[in-house]
Design a protein around this motif. Structure first.
Motif, PDB file in Angstrom:
ATOM      1  N   THR A 268      26.024  -5.472   2.280  1.00 22.53           N
ATOM      2  CA  THR A 268      26.620  -4.824   3.134  1.00 22.53           C
ATOM      3  C   THR A 268      25.793  -3.831   3.730  1.00 22.53           C
ATOM      4  O   THR A 268      24.800  -3.263   2.911  1.00 22.53           O
ATOM      5  CB  THR A 268      27.889  -4.209   2.808  1.00 22.53           C
ATOM      6  N   ALA A 271      27.207   1.670   8.468  1.00 23.63           N
ATOM      7  CA  ALA A 271      27.067   1.924   9.921  1.00 23.63           C
ATOM      8  C   ALA A 271      26.271   3.338   9.980  1.00 23.63           C
ATOM      9  O   ALA A 271      26.663   4.193   9.341  1.00 23.63           O
ATOM     10  CB  ALA A 271      28.531   1.975  10.591  1.00 23.63           C
ATOM     11  N   TRP A 314      25.767  -1.565  19.769  1.00 23.84           N
ATOM     12  CA  TRP A 314      26.568  -0.802  18.794  1.00 23.84           C
ATOM     13  C   TRP A 314      28.078  -0.707  19.467  1.00 23.84           C
ATOM     14  O   TRP A 314      28.909  -0.606  18.806  1.00 23.84           O
ATOM     15  CB  TRP A 314      25.947   0.573  18.946  1.00 23.84           C
ATOM     16  N   LEU A 317      30.186  -3.875  18.870  1.00 18.62           N
ATOM     17  CA  LEU A 317      30.174  -4.051  17.633  1.00 18.62           C
ATOM     18  C   LEU A 317      31.436  -3.038  17.140  1.00 18.62           C
ATOM     19  O   LEU A 317      32.415  -3.236  16.609  1.00 18.62           O
ATOM     20  CB  LEU A 317      29.075  -3.565  16.378  1.00 18.62           C
ATOM     21  N   THR A 318      31.328  -1.562  17.738  1.00 19.72           N
ATOM     22  CA  THR A 318      32.250  -0.456  17.047  1.00 19.72           C
ATOM     23  C   THR A 318      33.437  -0.570  18.188  1.00 19.72           C
ATOM     24  O   THR A 318      34.475  -0.078  17.321  1.00 19.72           O
ATOM     25  CB  THR A 318      31.520   0.717  17.051  1.00 19.72           C
ATOM     26  N   TRP A 319      33.288  -0.349  19.410  1.00 20.10           N
ATOM     27  CA  TRP A 319      34.259  -0.046  20.105  1.00 20.10           C
ATOM     28  C   TRP A 319      35.303  -1.280  20.392  1.00 20.10           C
ATOM     29  O   TRP A 319      36.405  -1.117  20.545  1.00 20.10           O
ATOM     30  CB  TRP A 319      33.844   0.356  21.650  1.00 20.10           C
ATOM     31  N   TRP A 320      34.405  -2.461  20.765  1.00 23.45           N
ATOM     32  CA  TRP A 320      35.017  -3.891  21.103  1.00 23.45           C
ATOM     33  C   TRP A 320      35.489  -4.706  20.035  1.00 23.45           C
ATOM     34  O   TRP A 320      36.126  -5.816  20.065  1.00 23.45           O
ATOM     35  CB  TRP A 320      34.323  -4.635  22.267  1.00 23.45           C
ATOM     36  N   HIS A 321      34.894  -4.290  19.018  1.00 24.53           N
ATOM     37  CA  HIS A 321      34.956  -5.050  17.554  1.00 24.53           C
ATOM     38  C   HIS A 321      34.353  -6.723  17.818  1.00 24.53           C
ATOM     39  O   HIS A 321      35.131  -7.484  17.335  1.00 24.53           O
ATOM     40  CB  HIS A 321      36.592  -5.140  17.171  1.00 24.53           C
ATOM     41  N   TRP A 322      33.514  -6.825  18.469  1.00 23.75           N
ATOM     42  CA  TRP A 322      32.894  -8.139  18.701  1.00 23.75           C
ATOM     43  C   TRP A 322      32.262  -8.479  17.232  1.00 23.75           C
ATOM     44  O   TRP A 322      31.781  -7.561  16.592  1.00 23.75           O
ATOM     45  CB  TRP A 322      31.967  -8.301  19.586  1.00 23.75           C
ATOM     46  N   ASN A 323      31.828  -9.755  17.048  1.00 18.97           N
ATOM     47  CA  ASN A 323      30.990 -10.287  15.941  1.00 18.97           C
ATOM     48  C   ASN A 323      29.760 -10.117  16.283  1.00 18.97           C
ATOM     49  O   ASN A 323      29.362  -9.676  17.480  1.00 18.97           O
ATOM     50  CB  ASN A 323      31.337 -11.535  15.584  1.00 18.97           C
ATOM     51  N   SER A 327      27.700  -9.746  20.028  1.00 19.96           N
ATOM     52  CA  SER A 327      27.106  -8.461  20.249  1.00 19.96           C
ATOM     53  C   SER A 327      25.721  -8.573  20.762  1.00 19.96           C
ATOM     54  O   SER A 327      25.115  -8.113  21.567  1.00 19.96           O
ATOM     55  CB  SER A 327      27.359  -7.330  19.091  1.00 19.96           C
TER      56      SER A 327
END
Length: 439
Positions: A268, A271, A314, A317-323, A327
């Motif tokens: 992993t 962030a 960023w 990934l972080t705000w909209w939680h796309w993969n 992204s």
């Protein structure tokens, strides 16, 4: 007319005889030098069209992986020039295209002098190349979440040493051998990190110097060729890039194996804050003009595009939680839309500038782990977990690469199509009064 270039006056007559053969030979040398420097086939074809206008010729470029062929108006072969489009020296390509765009007339002697000047353009100094390699790999480690200062320093040393090794072997071995040697050094240094007890960042110590070696311009040019239906050239470029990535994987895994360790099949990444991600990516993007021997004037654009790309990545990934693939697609759309008009107007090779801005999105970690996982399957009686991890990494890498290719190529193609339509409309408007008068 060549894309984005002004119309030239050309010669008052068609070149024939010895003069025509010399013009064909010089045009073939120009196309070959562009392709050998990492330029796209589209740009090489546009340059040949520009030379047709300036020299009064009617030549057509037929490129393949090993040679370029020029045919005349009757379809007869006018010139053949061998090529080896595996190196990258964007400064040569930029110089040729900038000079041809700025002139309205050109003699054969002037074209010959221009080719000699372009060929004499030096690569980036070895010390600068090694420094950029070390800095680029260290910034990649930061982007991937390395918070252990000694490991970041070790990444710098490994990548810098790899850069020196590549330059030392440049005149003696093939490009793939140079890449393998640099990756092997990264693997050995990564093994050292494991023995030092830095297990949390040892993967980054081995992988980040390998990420710097990924042949991004070849991948991007290959995708552009496929989009333009030049499938033979596109597949050849992508195959060469795949072999290079395989050599990187072999070097990293081999170095780790020699050091008595291996690459974890699962891991992993931590962030990092938005400001650090954007700043590191922007500075990282400026390292690649050094690798590609691009003009200094490209550094600012690389900085801007790299920062904007990672801000979009960023946020997705972080705000909209796309993969990760979605992204990466968004980030590459931003880069493609921003850089294509800039590259066209300033005659900057798009493959070099575009890849520089999105290098941290390249799924090298997944590709390297997939290779390691494939090797781990050999001789195992119960390999379900390894097989699942390997298949997941390989699928993720393929989808991300495809998303990046689409994100960069689609805006590039849209801009080119709009430019062609604009030139056609201009020609129609310019010719309209004459046509009306005769009517």
């Amino acid at each position: 007319m060549a894309a984005g270039l002004p119309r030239g006056r050309g010669l008052s007559r068609r070149l024939t005889g010895a003069e025509g053969r010399r013009a064909a030979g010089l045009t073939a040398r120009t196309a070959a030098l562009l392709l050998d420097s990492g330029q796209s086939t589209h740009a090489a074809v546009a340059t040949v069209e520009r030379l047709n206008e300036l020299l009064g010729t009617r030549l057509t470029l037929l490129p393949t992986w090993s040679q370029v062929t020029l045919t005349d108006a009757d379809g007869a072969v006018a010139a053949v020039q061998a090529i080896r489009p595996v190196a990258v020296h964007m400064g040569r390509a930029s110089l040729i295209q900038r000079r041809l765009s700025a002139t309205c007339s050109l003699s054969l002697d002037e074209l010959d002098d221009l080719l000699e000047e372009a060929r004499a353009q030096p690569h980036s100094p070895t010390w600068m190349f090694a420094l950029a390699a070390g800095l680029g790999a260290s910034l990649l480690a930061l982007i991937f979440g390395a918070h252990h200062p000694p490991s970041v320093i070790l990444v710098f040393v490994a990548a810098g040493a790899g850069g020196l090794a590549r330059r030392a072997l440049a005149e003696r071995t093939t490009a793939v051998t140079q890449i393998f040697a640099a990756a092997l050094i990264a693997g050995l240094v990564g093994a050292l990190a494991v023995h030092l007890g830095w297990t949390g960042t040892a993967r980054l110590v081995a992988v980040c110097p390998g990420m710097v070696l990924v042949p991004g311009p070849q991948v991007l040019n290959g995708a552009i060729e496929i989009a333009e239906r030049r499938h033979d050239m596109g597949l050849a470029r992508l195959t060469d890039a795949a072999l290079t990535i395989l050599a990187i994987s072999a070097g990293i895994i081999g170095g780790l194996f020699i050091g008595g360790t291996g690459l974890p099949l699962t891991a992993t990444t931590d962030a990092i804050p938005l400001w650090l991600d954007v700043l590191a990516a922007a500075v990282l993007a400026m390292c690649y003009p050094v690798y590609f021997s691009m003009p200094v004037r490209t550094f600012g654009w690389a900085f801007l595009a790299g920062g904007l790309a990672h801000a979009a990545h960023w946020g997705a990934l972080t705000w909209w939680h796309w993969n990760a693939p979605a992204s990466s697609l968004l980030a590459c759309l931003v880069v493609g839309g921003l850089l294509t008009p800039v590259c066209r107007s300033r005659h900057i090779p798009f493959a070099g500038a575009g890849f520089a801005a999105v290098v941290a999105l390249v799924p090298g970690v997944y590709l390297f782990r997939a290779t390691a996982g494939t090797l781990s399957l050999v001789g195992k009686s119960h390999a379900e977990a390894a097989l699942e991890a390997t298949a997941s990494d390989l699928a993720t890498a393929i989808v991300i690469v495809l998303a990046m290719a689409v994100g960069l190529v689609v805006p590039h193609r849209i801009w080119i199509r709009l430019a062609r339509q604009g030139r056609s409309a201009y020609r129609d408007a310019r010719d309209l009064p004459t046509q009306t008068f005769h009517a």
